[in-house]
Design a protein around this motif. Structure first.
Motif, PDB file in Angstrom:
ATOM      1  N   CYS A 226      22.293 126.875  15.058  1.00 57.76           N
ATOM      2  CA  CYS A 226      21.663 125.372  14.909  1.00 57.76           C
ATOM      3  C   CYS A 226      21.248 125.630  13.136  1.00 57.76           C
ATOM      4  CB  CYS A 226      20.655 125.550  16.008  1.00 57.76           C
ATOM      5  SG  CYS A 226      21.114 125.723  17.700  1.00 57.76           S
ATOM      6  N   GLU A 231      17.706 120.745  17.318  1.00 58.43           N
ATOM      7  CA  GLU A 231      18.778 121.265  17.885  1.00 58.43           C
ATOM      8  C   GLU A 231      18.486 122.152  18.967  1.00 58.43           C
ATOM      9  OE1 GLU A 231      23.628 122.816  16.817  1.00 58.43           O
ATOM     10  OE2 GLU A 231      22.264 121.918  14.917  1.00 58.43           O
ATOM     11  N   GLU A 234      16.632 121.285  21.940  1.00 59.68           N
ATOM     12  CA  GLU A 234      17.621 120.601  22.903  1.00 59.68           C
ATOM     13  C   GLU A 234      18.788 121.517  23.478  1.00 59.68           C
ATOM     14  OE1 GLU A 234      19.742 117.845  20.684  1.00 59.68           O
ATOM     15  OE2 GLU A 234      17.913 116.513  20.167  1.00 59.68           O
ATOM     16  N   ARG A 235      19.402 122.860  22.902  1.00 56.95           N
ATOM     17  CA  ARG A 235      20.562 123.341  23.765  1.00 56.95           C
ATOM     18  C   ARG A 235      19.808 123.777  24.852  1.00 56.95           C
ATOM     19  NH1 ARG A 235      24.967 126.337  19.948  1.00 56.95           N
ATOM     20  NH2 ARG A 235      25.174 126.798  22.032  1.00 56.95           N
ATOM     21  N   VAL A 237      17.037 123.402  26.974  1.00 61.19           N
ATOM     22  CA  VAL A 237      17.085 122.525  27.674  1.00 61.19           C
ATOM     23  C   VAL A 237      17.809 122.181  28.992  1.00 61.19           C
ATOM     24  CG1 VAL A 237      15.951 119.724  27.956  1.00 61.19           C
ATOM     25  CG2 VAL A 237      14.737 120.886  26.180  1.00 61.19           C
ATOM     26  N   SER A 238      19.133 122.106  27.839  1.00 67.55           N
ATOM     27  CA  SER A 238      20.891 121.395  28.388  1.00 67.55           C
ATOM     28  C   SER A 238      20.783 122.634  29.521  1.00 67.55           C
ATOM     29  CB  SER A 238      21.695 121.585  27.438  1.00 67.55           C
ATOM     30  OG  SER A 238      23.130 120.827  28.132  1.00 67.55           O
ATOM     31  N   TRP A 239      20.646 124.233  28.933  1.00 66.65           N
ATOM     32  CA  TRP A 239      20.834 125.099  29.111  1.00 66.65           C
ATOM     33  C   TRP A 239      20.199 124.923  30.656  1.00 66.65           C
ATOM     34  CZ3 TRP A 239      19.412 129.268  32.105  1.00 66.65           C
ATOM     35  CH2 TRP A 239      19.863 130.145  32.043  1.00 66.65           C
ATOM     36  N   GLN A 241      18.320 121.923  32.637  1.00 63.64           N
ATOM     37  CA  GLN A 241      19.100 121.568  33.599  1.00 63.64           C
ATOM     38  C   GLN A 241      20.327 122.131  33.966  1.00 63.64           C
ATOM     39  OE1 GLN A 241      19.237 118.404  30.054  1.00 63.64           O
ATOM     40  NE2 GLN A 241      17.227 117.697  30.841  1.00 63.64           N
ATOM     41  N   THR A 242      21.153 121.919  33.170  1.00 64.73           N
ATOM     42  CA  THR A 242      22.395 122.478  34.299  1.00 64.73           C
ATOM     43  C   THR A 242      22.056 123.687  34.737  1.00 64.73           C
ATOM     44  OG1 THR A 242      23.470 122.078  31.624  1.00 64.73           O
ATOM     45  CG2 THR A 242      24.780 123.523  33.420  1.00 64.73           C
ATOM     46  N   ALA A 248      16.753 119.829  36.157  1.00 67.78           N
ATOM     47  CA  ALA A 248      17.664 118.666  35.719  1.00 67.78           C
ATOM     48  C   ALA A 248      16.650 117.851  35.113  1.00 67.78           C
ATOM     49  CB  ALA A 248      18.487 117.961  36.927  1.00 67.78           C
ATOM     50  N   ARG A 251      11.568 117.791  30.725  1.00 69.15           N
ATOM     51  CA  ARG A 251      11.327 117.013  29.423  1.00 69.15           C
ATOM     52  C   ARG A 251      10.045 118.453  28.657  1.00 69.15           C
ATOM     53  NH1 ARG A 251       8.328 114.140  33.269  1.00 69.15           N
ATOM     54  NH2 ARG A 251       5.637 113.663  32.845  1.00 69.15           N
TER      55      ARG A 251
END
Length: 302
Positions: A226, A231, A234-235, A237-239, A241-242, A248, A251
């Protein structure tokens, strides 16, 4: 805090680099260190939970390798842990996880509150009459008659023995194979639909998550390439949420970066580097598990 001795994929990687004996020795060190910490402070003071752990896989090939290695790992670690530690998770959805290639669980791990741990250890130091100087930086160490002088921002302090236990920052004082590595930690807003009964590890333990008072704590990702902490966050959080049910709409309400002490080798450095000068550093992200035992070994060097 994650009271863990290692996820299957992490231990499988250690098996390839440290060999069977080195991997078993590392697990033993972490397992016995955790027991010593719990005996020293008590589970109530630590807010320890024997909640177990789950390793979440998002790559079918990685899951297949780890699953195939379970008989080997269980056979090697049973004499240390008293029982076989790992089994394939039949229903990851029941553990609040989704979108996985597979999962492996262990009932032997847990978590604790690291703030409570620090308070418990500090309380014991105060009861023993140990003086703690906060806000005092050590800028250098100099040998003197019958010991060492620590040159600090508040003046010089002399002692017969000096123990260096500042982990990744030890290289500022001594020529050692240890340096700091940033470790991102995020805490979400309350997530009422989330329910994580166990701690969660992913990708050799480089990503980890747990529920804290109805919020999700997720951290790690230092192995990702990263360009910035933003960044990496963000990754993470994305993990979440997925792959974590109920996250989902996650924040970030709290975020910080800690510093791990790492080096070319996984094993910690615990030795007397010169007469009266001792070090216990390079805990490699395993501080909760091995810190108490490292402190005990340091004390034995004096």
């Amino acid at each position: 805090g994650f009271a863990c001795f290692g996820s299957p994929s992490e231990l499988l990687e250690d098996w390839g680099t440290l060999g069977p004996d080195g991997t078993v020795a590392l697990v033993r060190q972490r397992w016995e260190g955790l027991k010593l910490l719990r005996e020293t402070c008590g589970d109530v003071a630590l807010q320890y939970r024997a909640c177990g752990a789950t390793e979440a896989f998002t790559d079918q090939e990685h899951f297949g390798r780890a699953a195939a290695a379970l008989p080997m790992l269980n056979e090697a670690l049973t004499p240390v842990l008293g029982t076989a530690p790992f089994s394939i998770t039949k229903d990851p959805h029941s553990l609040g996880l989704r979108g996985l290639s597979g999962a492996i669980s262990s009932p032997l791990e847990g978590d604790l509150d690291t703030a409570s741990m620090a308070l418990a250890l500090r309380s014991q130091l105060q009861q023993l009459g140990v003086q703690i100087l906060s806000g005092t930086a050590v800028e250098g160490l100099t040998p003197v008659d019958q010991g060492w002088a620590a040159i600090t921002t508040q003046g010089s302090i002399r002692a017969h023995h000096v123990l260096v236990a500042n982990n990744g920052w030890a290289a500022n004082l001594l020529d050692l194979d240890v340096q700091t590595a940033p470790n991102t930690v995020l805490v979400s807003q309350p997530l009422p639909e989330m329910a994580l009964p166990t701690t969660v590890h992913h990708d050799r333990g480089y990503v980890y998550a747990r529920e804290v008072d109805g919020r999700l704590l997720i951290g790690g990702g230092r192995h990702w390439d990263c360009a910035s902490e933003e960044e990496r966050a963000e990754r993470l959080v994305s993990w979440a949420q997925t792959h974590i049910h109920g996250a989902a709409n996650m924040r970030v309400e709290h975020q910080w970066v800690g510093q791990l002490g790492v080096g070319a080798q996984r094993a910690p450095i615990v030795e007397s580097v010169k007469p009266g000068l001792h070090v216990g550093v390079r805990l490699g992200g395993m501080g909760v598990a091995i810190g108490t035992a490292i402190g005990q070994k340091l004390a034995e060097l004096v």
